[in-house]
Design a protein around this motif. Structure first.
Motif, PDB file in Angstrom:
ATOM      1  N   LEU A  21       4.921   7.808  12.694  1.00  0.00           N
ATOM      2  CA  LEU A  21       4.934   8.436  11.370  1.00  0.00           C
ATOM      3  C   LEU A  21       3.542   8.624  10.792  1.00  0.00           C
ATOM      4  O   LEU A  21       3.390   9.167   9.698  1.00  0.00           O
ATOM      5  CB  LEU A  21       5.780   7.595  10.408  1.00  0.00           C
ATOM      6  CG  LEU A  21       7.264   7.485  10.754  1.00  0.00           C
ATOM      7  CD1 LEU A  21       7.953   6.482   9.839  1.00  0.00           C
ATOM      8  CD2 LEU A  21       7.931   8.844  10.681  1.00  0.00           C
ATOM      9  N   GLY A  22       2.544   8.134  11.512  1.00  0.00           N
ATOM     10  CA  GLY A  22       1.172   8.246  11.026  1.00  0.00           C
ATOM     11  C   GLY A  22       0.917   7.395   9.798  1.00  0.00           C
ATOM     12  O   GLY A  22       0.044   7.722   8.987  1.00  0.00           O
ATOM     13  N   LEU A  23       1.659   6.309   9.647  1.00  0.00           N
ATOM     14  CA  LEU A  23       1.497   5.434   8.482  1.00  0.00           C
ATOM     15  C   LEU A  23       0.404   4.408   8.717  1.00  0.00           C
ATOM     16  O   LEU A  23       0.334   3.793   9.781  1.00  0.00           O
ATOM     17  CB  LEU A  23       2.799   4.678   8.188  1.00  0.00           C
ATOM     18  CG  LEU A  23       3.977   5.483   7.664  1.00  0.00           C
ATOM     19  CD1 LEU A  23       5.206   4.589   7.553  1.00  0.00           C
ATOM     20  CD2 LEU A  23       3.642   6.083   6.318  1.00  0.00           C
ATOM     21  N   SER A  24      -0.413   4.212   7.717  1.00  0.00           N
ATOM     22  CA  SER A  24      -1.383   3.119   7.760  1.00  0.00           C
ATOM     23  C   SER A  24      -0.652   1.833   7.380  1.00  0.00           C
ATOM     24  O   SER A  24       0.471   1.864   6.874  1.00  0.00           O
ATOM     25  CB  SER A  24      -2.523   3.381   6.778  1.00  0.00           C
ATOM     26  OG  SER A  24      -2.033   3.285   5.443  1.00  0.00           O
ATOM     27  N   VAL A  25      -1.307   0.711   7.600  1.00  0.00           N
ATOM     28  CA  VAL A  25      -0.723  -0.566   7.210  1.00  0.00           C
ATOM     29  C   VAL A  25      -0.494  -0.582   5.701  1.00  0.00           C
ATOM     30  O   VAL A  25       0.559  -1.028   5.228  1.00  0.00           O
ATOM     31  CB  VAL A  25      -1.626  -1.741   7.648  1.00  0.00           C
ATOM     32  CG1 VAL A  25      -1.061  -3.064   7.167  1.00  0.00           C
ATOM     33  CG2 VAL A  25      -1.789  -1.753   9.158  1.00  0.00           C
ATOM     34  N   THR A  26      -1.439  -0.084   4.954  1.00  0.00           N
ATOM     35  CA  THR A  26      -1.325  -0.047   3.497  1.00  0.00           C
ATOM     36  C   THR A  26      -0.135   0.797   3.062  1.00  0.00           C
ATOM     37  O   THR A  26       0.661   0.382   2.205  1.00  0.00           O
ATOM     38  CB  THR A  26      -2.622   0.485   2.864  1.00  0.00           C
ATOM     39  OG1 THR A  26      -3.710  -0.362   3.268  1.00  0.00           O
ATOM     40  CG2 THR A  26      -2.538   0.533   1.358  1.00  0.00           C
ATOM     41  N   GLU A  27       0.003   1.986   3.645  1.00  0.00           N
ATOM     42  CA  GLU A  27       1.117   2.868   3.280  1.00  0.00           C
ATOM     43  C   GLU A  27       2.460   2.241   3.643  1.00  0.00           C
ATOM     44  O   GLU A  27       3.403   2.287   2.844  1.00  0.00           O
ATOM     45  CB  GLU A  27       0.967   4.219   3.987  1.00  0.00           C
ATOM     46  CG  GLU A  27      -0.207   5.038   3.499  1.00  0.00           C
ATOM     47  CD  GLU A  27      -0.543   6.197   4.422  1.00  0.00           C
ATOM     48  OE1 GLU A  27      -1.106   7.182   3.906  1.00  0.00           O
ATOM     49  OE2 GLU A  27      -0.255   6.127   5.634  1.00  0.00           O
ATOM     50  N   ALA A  28       2.545   1.664   4.831  1.00  0.00           N
ATOM     51  CA  ALA A  28       3.800   1.048   5.258  1.00  0.00           C
ATOM     52  C   ALA A  28       4.147  -0.142   4.376  1.00  0.00           C
ATOM     53  O   ALA A  28       5.301  -0.329   3.990  1.00  0.00           O
ATOM     54  CB  ALA A  28       3.708   0.621   6.718  1.00  0.00           C
ATOM     55  N   ALA A  29       3.135  -0.940   4.026  1.00  0.00           N
ATOM     56  CA  ALA A  29       3.373  -2.094   3.155  1.00  0.00           C
ATOM     57  C   ALA A  29       3.905  -1.646   1.804  1.00  0.00           C
ATOM     58  O   ALA A  29       4.835  -2.254   1.257  1.00  0.00           O
ATOM     59  CB  ALA A  29       2.092  -2.907   2.998  1.00  0.00           C
ATOM     60  N   GLN A  30       3.339  -0.582   1.257  1.00  0.00           N
ATOM     61  CA  GLN A  30       3.820  -0.060  -0.020  1.00  0.00           C
ATOM     62  C   GLN A  30       5.269   0.385   0.093  1.00  0.00           C
ATOM     63  O   GLN A  30       6.090   0.081  -0.784  1.00  0.00           O
ATOM     64  CB  GLN A  30       2.939   1.100  -0.476  1.00  0.00           C
ATOM     65  CG  GLN A  30       1.569   0.670  -0.940  1.00  0.00           C
ATOM     66  CD  GLN A  30       0.639   1.854  -1.209  1.00  0.00           C
ATOM     67  OE1 GLN A  30       0.900   2.978  -0.781  1.00  0.00           O
ATOM     68  NE2 GLN A  30      -0.449   1.587  -1.905  1.00  0.00           N
ATOM     69  N   GLN A  31       5.605   1.085   1.167  1.00  0.00           N
ATOM     70  CA  GLN A  31       6.977   1.561   1.337  1.00  0.00           C
ATOM     71  C   GLN A  31       7.955   0.406   1.546  1.00  0.00           C
ATOM     72  O   GLN A  31       9.111   0.480   1.117  1.00  0.00           O
ATOM     73  CB  GLN A  31       7.061   2.543   2.506  1.00  0.00           C
ATOM     74  CG  GLN A  31       6.386   3.865   2.188  1.00  0.00           C
ATOM     75  CD  GLN A  31       6.576   4.896   3.274  1.00  0.00           C
ATOM     76  OE1 GLN A  31       7.496   4.813   4.072  1.00  0.00           O
ATOM     77  NE2 GLN A  31       5.697   5.878   3.306  1.00  0.00           N
ATOM     78  N   LEU A  32       7.500  -0.655   2.207  1.00  0.00           N
ATOM     79  CA  LEU A  32       8.343  -1.828   2.429  1.00  0.00           C
ATOM     80  C   LEU A  32       8.421  -2.727   1.196  1.00  0.00           C
ATOM     81  O   LEU A  32       9.295  -3.590   1.118  1.00  0.00           O
ATOM     82  CB  LEU A  32       7.817  -2.648   3.613  1.00  0.00           C
ATOM     83  CG  LEU A  32       8.006  -2.036   4.993  1.00  0.00           C
ATOM     84  CD1 LEU A  32       7.141  -2.747   6.021  1.00  0.00           C
ATOM     85  CD2 LEU A  32       9.479  -2.090   5.389  1.00  0.00           C
ATOM     86  N   GLY A  33       7.492  -2.537   0.269  1.00  0.00           N
ATOM     87  CA  GLY A  33       7.464  -3.365  -0.932  1.00  0.00           C
ATOM     88  C   GLY A  33       6.905  -4.752  -0.693  1.00  0.00           C
ATOM     89  O   GLY A  33       7.340  -5.721  -1.318  1.00  0.00           O
TER      90      GLY A  33
END
Length: 93
Positions: A21-33
């Motif tokens: 998905l091209g997600l960074s760790v920061t982006e994925a963490a935000q989406q996961l909450g």
């Protein structure tokens, strides 16, 4: 038959969920909450997948919570077996 040396499930999250998905760790963490450092520790094998994290991964559509907890359990069991073998080898020396 159980895998003798399964990878930490964090590697699967990185390779099969974030990277495609091209997600960074920061982006994925935000989406996961979750906090970035929390996800980073899982991805880098320094923390296990908790039931709460497994549910969050499931909510993202990244397989089921059961899947992630089974992967974590298989990894933990393999690590325990390896540690036991190393202890037994030391007592034989």
């Amino acid at each position: 038959m159980a895998m003798h040396d399964p990878p930490h499930p964090g590697l699967s999250i990185r390779e099969n969920c974030l990277d495609p998905l091209g997600l960074s760790v920061t982006e994925a963490a935000q989406q996961l909450g979750v906090a970035r450092h929390t996800l980073s520790r899982v991805l880098n094998g320094r923390a296990g997948i908790s039931p709460e994290m497994a549910l969050r991964l499931e909510e993202m559509g990244w397989s089921t919570a059961d899947f992630w907890l089974r992967r974590q359990t298989l990894y933990d069991l393999a690590q325990a077996r390896r540690a036991r073998e190393q202890r037994e080898e030391r007592t034989l020396v």
